[in-house]
Design a protein around this motif. Structure first.
Motif, PDB file in Angstrom:
ATOM      1  N   GLY A 288     -17.963  22.400 -27.863  1.00  0.00           N
ATOM      2  CA  GLY A 288     -19.215  22.093 -27.185  1.00  0.00           C
ATOM      3  C   GLY A 288     -19.166  22.341 -25.689  1.00  0.00           C
ATOM      4  O   GLY A 288     -20.198  22.302 -25.018  1.00  0.00           O
ATOM      5  N   LYS A 289     -17.981  22.610 -25.167  1.00  0.00           N
ATOM      6  CA  LYS A 289     -17.853  22.926 -23.734  1.00  0.00           C
ATOM      7  C   LYS A 289     -17.886  24.438 -23.567  1.00  0.00           C
ATOM      8  O   LYS A 289     -17.552  25.194 -24.467  1.00  0.00           O
ATOM      9  CB  LYS A 289     -16.545  22.363 -23.183  1.00  0.00           C
ATOM     10  N   ARG A 290     -18.265  24.881 -22.388  1.00  0.00           N
ATOM     11  CA  ARG A 290     -18.230  26.309 -22.086  1.00  0.00           C
ATOM     12  C   ARG A 290     -16.785  26.718 -21.825  1.00  0.00           C
ATOM     13  O   ARG A 290     -16.034  25.975 -21.197  1.00  0.00           O
ATOM     14  CB  ARG A 290     -19.066  26.632 -20.860  1.00  0.00           C
ATOM     15  N   LEU A 291     -16.414  27.899 -22.284  1.00  0.00           N
ATOM     16  CA  LEU A 291     -15.076  28.396 -22.013  1.00  0.00           C
ATOM     17  C   LEU A 291     -14.832  28.435 -20.508  1.00  0.00           C
ATOM     18  O   LEU A 291     -13.733  28.162 -20.032  1.00  0.00           O
ATOM     19  CB  LEU A 291     -14.869  29.771 -22.651  1.00  0.00           C
TER      20      LEU A 291
ATOM     21  N   GLY B 299     -21.411  31.267 -24.613  1.00  0.00           N
ATOM     22  CA  GLY B 299     -20.087  30.926 -24.117  1.00  0.00           C
ATOM     23  C   GLY B 299     -19.622  29.525 -24.476  1.00  0.00           C
ATOM     24  O   GLY B 299     -18.582  29.079 -24.010  1.00  0.00           O
ATOM     25  N   LEU B 300     -20.404  28.823 -25.312  1.00  0.00           N
ATOM     26  CA  LEU B 300     -19.980  27.491 -25.757  1.00  0.00           C
ATOM     27  C   LEU B 300     -18.905  27.615 -26.820  1.00  0.00           C
ATOM     28  O   LEU B 300     -18.998  28.450 -27.724  1.00  0.00           O
ATOM     29  CB  LEU B 300     -21.155  26.705 -26.337  1.00  0.00           C
TER      30      LEU B 300
ATOM     31  N   PHE C 246     -16.969  38.631 -20.504  1.00  0.00           N
ATOM     32  CA  PHE C 246     -17.870  38.051 -21.493  1.00  0.00           C
ATOM     33  C   PHE C 246     -19.115  38.918 -21.689  1.00  0.00           C
ATOM     34  O   PHE C 246     -19.543  39.171 -22.818  1.00  0.00           O
ATOM     35  CB  PHE C 246     -18.250  36.622 -21.083  1.00  0.00           C
ATOM     36  N   MET C 247     -19.685  39.409 -20.611  1.00  0.00           N
ATOM     37  CA  MET C 247     -20.883  40.265 -20.704  1.00  0.00           C
ATOM     38  C   MET C 247     -20.557  41.579 -21.422  1.00  0.00           C
ATOM     39  O   MET C 247     -21.336  42.041 -22.253  1.00  0.00           O
ATOM     40  CB  MET C 247     -21.451  40.559 -19.309  1.00  0.00           C
ATOM     41  N   LEU C 248     -19.398  42.161 -21.115  1.00  0.00           N
ATOM     42  CA  LEU C 248     -19.002  43.404 -21.774  1.00  0.00           C
ATOM     43  C   LEU C 248     -18.788  43.176 -23.268  1.00  0.00           C
ATOM     44  O   LEU C 248     -19.193  43.989 -24.104  1.00  0.00           O
ATOM     45  CB  LEU C 248     -17.735  43.967 -21.128  1.00  0.00           C
ATOM     46  N   MET C 249     -18.191  42.058 -23.611  1.00  0.00           N
ATOM     47  CA  MET C 249     -17.967  41.722 -25.017  1.00  0.00           C
ATOM     48  C   MET C 249     -19.302  41.575 -25.750  1.00  0.00           C
ATOM     49  O   MET C 249     -19.481  42.095 -26.845  1.00  0.00           O
ATOM     50  CB  MET C 249     -17.163  40.430 -25.115  1.00  0.00           C
ATOM     51  N   LEU C 250     -20.257  40.885 -25.130  1.00  0.00           N
ATOM     52  CA  LEU C 250     -21.576  40.724 -25.754  1.00  0.00           C
ATOM     53  C   LEU C 250     -22.298  42.060 -25.892  1.00  0.00           C
ATOM     54  O   LEU C 250     -22.963  42.312 -26.895  1.00  0.00           O
ATOM     55  CB  LEU C 250     -22.438  39.760 -24.943  1.00  0.00           C
TER      56      LEU C 250
ATOM     57  N   ALA D 235      -2.451  29.292 -37.070  1.00  0.00           N
ATOM     58  CA  ALA D 235      -2.006  30.545 -36.466  1.00  0.00           C
ATOM     59  C   ALA D 235      -1.163  30.246 -35.228  1.00  0.00           C
ATOM     60  O   ALA D 235      -1.400  29.261 -34.527  1.00  0.00           O
ATOM     61  CB  ALA D 235      -3.215  31.403 -36.077  1.00  0.00           C
ATOM     62  N   PRO D 236      -0.184  31.098 -34.939  1.00  0.00           N
ATOM     63  CA  PRO D 236       0.658  30.864 -33.757  1.00  0.00           C
ATOM     64  C   PRO D 236      -0.027  31.227 -32.440  1.00  0.00           C
ATOM     65  O   PRO D 236       0.549  31.050 -31.380  1.00  0.00           O
ATOM     66  CB  PRO D 236       1.872  31.765 -34.024  1.00  0.00           C
ATOM     67  N   VAL D 237      -1.244  31.711 -32.517  1.00  0.00           N
ATOM     68  CA  VAL D 237      -2.014  32.100 -31.340  1.00  0.00           C
ATOM     69  C   VAL D 237      -3.213  31.165 -31.231  1.00  0.00           C
ATOM     70  O   VAL D 237      -3.819  30.801 -32.230  1.00  0.00           O
ATOM     71  CB  VAL D 237      -2.507  33.564 -31.486  1.00  0.00           C
ATOM     72  N   GLY D 238      -3.572  30.817 -30.005  1.00  0.00           N
ATOM     73  CA  GLY D 238      -4.742  29.971 -29.796  1.00  0.00           C
ATOM     74  C   GLY D 238      -6.016  30.768 -29.972  1.00  0.00           C
ATOM     75  O   GLY D 238      -6.185  31.835 -29.378  1.00  0.00           O
ATOM     76  N   TYR D 239      -6.905  30.285 -30.836  1.00  0.00           N
ATOM     77  CA  TYR D 239      -8.189  30.938 -31.072  1.00  0.00           C
ATOM     78  C   TYR D 239      -9.320  29.994 -30.691  1.00  0.00           C
ATOM     79  O   TYR D 239      -9.288  28.806 -31.006  1.00  0.00           O
ATOM     80  CB  TYR D 239      -8.360  31.301 -32.557  1.00  0.00           C
ATOM     81  N   LEU D 240     -10.315  30.572 -30.039  1.00  0.00           N
ATOM     82  CA  LEU D 240     -11.550  29.858 -29.737  1.00  0.00           C
ATOM     83  C   LEU D 240     -12.692  30.706 -30.272  1.00  0.00           C
ATOM     84  O   LEU D 240     -12.713  31.917 -30.079  1.00  0.00           O
ATOM     85  CB  LEU D 240     -11.734  29.679 -28.223  1.00  0.00           C
ATOM     86  N   ILE D 241     -13.627  30.092 -30.938  1.00  0.00           N
ATOM     87  CA  ILE D 241     -14.826  30.795 -31.391  1.00  0.00           C
ATOM     88  C   ILE D 241     -15.966  30.339 -30.493  1.00  0.00           C
ATOM     89  O   ILE D 241     -16.233  29.140 -30.354  1.00  0.00           O
ATOM     90  CB  ILE D 241     -15.127  30.495 -32.866  1.00  0.00           C
TER      91      ILE D 241
END
Length: 158
Positions: free
Chosen positions: A113-116, A91-92, A132-136, A80-86
């Motif tokens: 394995g690292k925290r964002l 938050g790891l 992050f809290m709002l997303m969760l 994908a042309p966009v960076g994705y992190l799962i």
């Protein structure tokens, strides 16, 4: 692949052993059953065997389709042309695509394995935490702008 086959063989052996124990403890001795009941039981076993073989065939087809879908998804995700992190719930970083690795200037091993938060500039920690809290809490799409740094410490906007 060899380890997978060995594990499946081991699982099958364990399953077979458990079935034999169950049979020994729950089915009467065939010498105590009338011939008519034995024939009925044999027919039932044959029907069940055919049903299981049909279910196994369906499971194999489904597994093959899932594997094809996974392969398609990984191609779309990785390139994908966009960076994705799962991320996981803490938050790891569990997965990163090729564009994400390029942005953070690292490999999957460097990043996974690292925290964002590791890649967030300290002045944006509060903003990241709220995001992050709002997303969760809401399980919905959220947006925020953070100053991110690469593994080498170079600042980028994400």
């Amino acid at each position: 692949m060899k380890n997978k086959d060995h594990k499946e063989e081991s699982d099958f052996s364990r399953l077979r052993l458990n079935a034999e124990k169950f049979l020994y403890n729950h089915v009467p001795d065939e010498k105590q059953l009338p011939q008519k009941d034995i024939k009925i039981l044999l027919q039932e076993l044959q029907v069940h065997q055919i049903e299981l073989e049909m279910q196994n065939d369906e499971l194999q087809l489904t597994n093959e389709e899932l594997e094809r879908q996974r392969f398609r998804f990984s191609g779309i995700y990785d390139f994908a042309p966009v960076g994705y992190l799962i991320l996981d719930k803490s938050g790891l970083i569990k997965e990163v695509n090729n564009t994400g690795m390029g942005l953070l200037e690292g490999t999957k091993t460097d990043i996974s394995g690292k925290r964002l938060q590791t890649f967030v500039f300290p002045e944006d920690y509060d903003e990241y935490y709220k995001f992050f809290m709002l997303m969760l809490k809401t399980h919905s799409l959220q947006r925020c702008e953070l100053k991110i740094c690469t593994i080498q410490g170079k600042k980028i906007n994400a």
